[in-house]
Scaffold this active site. Structure first.
Site, PDB file in Angstrom:
ATOM      1  N   THR A 187       3.635 -35.206   0.358  1.00 32.24           N
ATOM      2  CA  THR A 187       2.766 -34.440  -0.603  1.00 32.24           C
ATOM      3  C   THR A 187       2.707 -33.225  -0.132  1.00 32.24           C
ATOM      4  O   THR A 187       2.147 -32.921   0.842  1.00 32.24           O
ATOM      5  CB  THR A 187       1.819 -35.198  -1.010  1.00 32.24           C
ATOM      6  N   GLU A 332       0.122 -40.585  -3.226  1.00 30.98           N
ATOM      7  CA  GLU A 332      -0.487 -41.458  -2.588  1.00 30.98           C
ATOM      8  C   GLU A 332      -0.688 -43.204  -3.305  1.00 30.98           C
ATOM      9  O   GLU A 332      -1.046 -43.881  -2.670  1.00 30.98           O
ATOM     10  CB  GLU A 332      -1.888 -40.903  -2.079  1.00 30.98           C
ATOM     11  N   LYS A 443     -17.546 -23.163 -11.421  1.00 31.78           N
ATOM     12  CA  LYS A 443     -18.967 -23.701 -11.363  1.00 31.78           C
ATOM     13  C   LYS A 443     -19.720 -22.338 -11.806  1.00 31.78           C
ATOM     14  O   LYS A 443     -19.769 -21.250 -10.929  1.00 31.78           O
ATOM     15  CB  LYS A 443     -19.394 -24.175  -9.790  1.00 31.78           C
ATOM     16  N   TRP A 448     -20.387 -26.910 -14.712  1.00 27.05           N
ATOM     17  CA  TRP A 448     -19.245 -27.012 -14.290  1.00 27.05           C
ATOM     18  C   TRP A 448     -18.341 -26.773 -15.581  1.00 27.05           C
ATOM     19  O   TRP A 448     -18.801 -27.146 -16.675  1.00 27.05           O
ATOM     20  CB  TRP A 448     -18.656 -28.482 -13.760  1.00 27.05           C
TER      21      TRP A 448
HETATM   22  P1  AMP Z   1       1.421 -35.344  -6.785  1.00 21.08           P
HETATM   23  O1  AMP Z   1       1.087 -36.360  -5.650  1.00 21.08           O
HETATM   24  O2  AMP Z   1       2.334 -34.320  -6.345  1.00 21.08           O
HETATM   25  O3  AMP Z   1       2.136 -36.269  -7.629  1.00 21.08           O
HETATM   26  O4  AMP Z   1       0.203 -34.926  -7.347  1.00 21.08           O
HETATM   27  C1  AMP Z   1      -0.918 -35.695  -7.931  1.00 21.08           C
HETATM   28  C2  AMP Z   1      -1.978 -34.857  -8.516  1.00 21.08           C
HETATM   29  O5  AMP Z   1      -1.523 -34.211  -9.899  1.00 21.08           O
HETATM   30  C3  AMP Z   1      -3.040 -35.558  -9.155  1.00 21.08           C
HETATM   31  O6  AMP Z   1      -4.070 -35.580  -8.224  1.00 21.08           O
HETATM   32  C4  AMP Z   1      -3.732 -34.783 -10.167  1.00 21.08           C
HETATM   33  O7  AMP Z   1      -4.516 -33.723  -9.906  1.00 21.08           O
HETATM   34  C5  AMP Z   1      -2.446 -34.221 -10.864  1.00 21.08           C
HETATM   35  N1  AMP Z   1      -1.948 -34.954 -12.002  1.00 21.08           N
HETATM   36  C6  AMP Z   1      -1.182 -35.898 -12.063  1.00 21.08           C
HETATM   37  N2  AMP Z   1      -1.031 -36.565 -13.243  1.00 21.08           N
HETATM   38  C7  AMP Z   1      -1.853 -35.856 -14.085  1.00 21.08           C
HETATM   39  C8  AMP Z   1      -2.092 -35.819 -15.614  1.00 21.08           C
HETATM   40  N3  AMP Z   1      -1.740 -36.622 -16.306  1.00 21.08           N
HETATM   41  N4  AMP Z   1      -3.454 -34.840 -16.043  1.00 21.08           N
HETATM   42  C9  AMP Z   1      -3.911 -34.159 -15.069  1.00 21.08           C
HETATM   43  N5  AMP Z   1      -3.334 -34.044 -13.467  1.00 21.08           N
HETATM   44  C10 AMP Z   1      -2.501 -34.906 -13.250  1.00 21.08           C
END
Ligand code: AMP
Length: 547
Positions: A187, A332, A443, A448
């Site tokens: 990641t 994760e 903030k 927020w």
């Molecule tokens: P990744 O590990 O690269 O798949 O990124 C994961 C992160 O993407 C999550 O912790 C969120 O912050 C963001 N994320 C994934 N899906 C969504 C969603 N439907 N809406 C908002 N944020 C999302």
């Protein structure tokens, strides 16, 4: 405690393809190839090639626990690697080719990959990277003899089809403990070096199973699904496993991910359902608007990876009759945490009420537990009002990071829940609403402001094609929001008009202090807005209200 008296059989990834070959032999796998043209096969035949590939890997000396890397688009050979590598007890390490070369080199070195399989389109990338990669790494071009790339800088390069040639097309898989590592995905995060998430046979089988349960309309032996989400991104959200296990046919788009190519492929193959990130859907929607129709057969899209903007959901549903399912997850979590499948009662609600539900990120998958906590780790109520850091738990949630003690030490809270770094609300009926990443919240004067909410609202404003909200330092309020906008082609939206529009959508104190027009917004390797890059670009910018 009285123990149940059931056979203790391990969950296993190759059991999925064995099952599909036997029970759904004719379900198809259609691929747009990097060499050009379309390749067609089915679960019965691909099982044979997977067996030959597994023998080929063993002949090359691949041993249990070896990490075998892939740098490839969505296609049948990549799918074969998923099963053959994990099947022999090695680890299928999918790498995102869109990462910066330094990150790619870091990842291969950190994982200590022993083999690298790549699509021929990536030959120049691999050649350039080679001096930075381990000297004992072996390279395999995922193609046939006749289309092998030039060997310049890649001497000793092996040919994928040669590995399979002459090998038996059956195999008895070694019996592995179900907790054996099966796949690895890094990641990129927004700070620090990429971190490796190491999936097991058990975690991926359970995740794929709960994915099917959580999205019942997407799967079935009468269905075709098109993963736009790449096989190099978090198990392609589980689709290479959940499709065969449910007998669903797979349509792989290869390197052609623009709106017109996706439209044509979906239309021709009568794709029923497709999964991808919002940026991909912007391209497809533009194409649908141009042609005045949807691809024939397309019934549903799943939008995840970043927040699905409300106007996008509305356009799919109202203008084209394509149902939207909004999902949330992270590397994760294997990755799916929640999906927006509605109950029959919810389906009866008015259009506006349904859209209001779909803008949220959906409800948890079976086997995923969720809680939100305040800054002291105290659990907050699931009342749709309180928001705090989202923590998750489950058999497909990471317990730490591969060979990274420092990151592992911070991954879990005191009670063993994984800390997502997302800030969220949860409604009494279980809908997750992502408010922001912890570090992206604005903030302002102790209150927020959600950058996601503001972006969502701004995208509804005429003339706005793409946008991002950043927290900017402010002497009085601590931070105030700045809206960065990419205008639609030929549109010249005025700053005042955008701010006036937003003041009808959000509370007045949440309206951004300024609007900045740009030609493009930097994206991460997984097509999300890179706020890190944007912050770097705007490091000297000062809000007019802060000057
Ligand atoms: P990744 O590990 O690269 O798949 O990124 C994961 C992160 O993407 C999550 O912790 C969120 O912050 C963001 N994320 C994934 N899906 C969504 C969603 N439907 N809406 C908002 N944020 C999302």
């Amino acid at each position: 405690m009285l123990k149940g008296m059931m056979l203790d059989r391990p969950l296993s990834i190759p059991a999925i393809i064995d099952y599909a070959a036997e029970v759904h032999p004719n379900a198809e796998i259609v691929s747009v190839t990097v060499e050009g043209g379309i390749h067609r096969t089915n679960y019965k035949d691909i099982r044979k090639r997977i067996a030959s590939l597994a023998h080929g890997l063993l002949a090359l000396g691949v041993k249990p626990s070896d990490r075998v890397a892939t740098l490839a688009w969505n296609g049948y050979r990549h799918f074969e690697l998923y099963y053959a590598i994990s099947g022999i007890g090695a680890v299928c390490h999918t790498i995102n080719p869109r990462l910066f070369p330094e990150q790619l080199a870091y990842i291969v070195n950190h994982a200590q990959d022993s083999l690298l399989f790549f699509d021929i389109t990536f030959a120049p990338l691999v050649t350039g990277l080679r001096p930075k990669l381990p000297s004992n790494l072996k390279y395999v071009a995922m193609t046939g003899r006749e289309t092998m790339p030039a060997q310049d800088g890649l001497d000793g390069l092996l040919c994928y089809e040669d590995l399979l040639a002459g090998q038996p097309d059956t195999i008895v898989w070694p019996e592995l403990d179900e907790n054996t590592a099966a796949a690895l995905s890094y990641t990129s995060g927004t700070t620090g070096e990429p971190k490796g998430v190491l999936y097991s046979h058990r975690s991926n089988v359970l995740h794929a199973t709960s994915g099917v349960i959580g999205s019942p309309r997407a799967f079935g032996s009468d269905r075709k699904i098109l993963p736009v989400v790449p096989l190099f991104h978090v198990n392609a959200w589980g689709l290479p496993y959940s499709a065969p296990l449910s007998g669903t046919s797979l349509v792989f788009p290869g390197p052609k991910l623009d709106g017109a190519s996706l439209f044509d492929l979906m239309d021709r193959e009568k794709v029923h359902n497709s999964w991808g990130v919002p940026t991909v859907w912007l391209g497809l929607l533009n194409e649908m608007k141009l042609r005045g129709r949807k691809p024939e057969g397309l019934a549903q899209v799943l939008i995840g990876g970043s927040a699905a903007p409300q106007p996008m959901i509305e356009t799919f549903e109202r203008d084209f009759g394509v149902e939207v399912c909004h999902g949330w997850g992270m590397t994760e979590m294997s990755p799916i945490g929640t999906l927006g499948t509605l109950t029959p009662e919810m389906e009866q609600l008015s259009f506006e009420e349904r859209i209001a539900l779909k803008v949220r990120q959906g409800r948890r998958l079976f086997m995923v537990e969720m809680k939100i906590v305040d800054e002291n780790g105290k659990e907050l109520p699931k009342d749709g009002e309180a928001f705090g850091e989202l923590c998750v738990r489950g058999p497909s949630v990471a317990s730490g990071y591969y060979n990274n003690e420092a990151a592992t030490a911070q991954a879990l809270d005191a009670e063993g829940w994984f800390r997502t770094g997302d800030v969220a609300k949860i409604t009494p009926d279980g809908f997750l609403q992502i408010v922001d990443r912890t570090k992206d919240l604005v903030k302002s004067g102790g209150e927020w402001i959600s950058s996601i909410d503001l972006e969502n609202a701004a995208l509804g404003c005429p003339g706005v094609a793409h946008c991002a909200v950043l927290a900017m330092p402010h002497p009085r309020w601590g931070e105030r929001p700045l809206l960065v906008v990419v205008p639609k082609p030929d549109a010249k939206p005025a700053k005042e008009d955008i701010l006036t529009y937003l003041s009808t959508k959000v509370a007045s104190w949440q309206v951004p202090d300024d609007v900045l027009f740009v030609e493009s917004i930097p994206l991460t390797a997984t097509a999300k807005i890179s706020k890190l890059e944007l912050r770097k670009l705007l490091k000297d910018y000062v809000l007019p209200t802060a000057a």
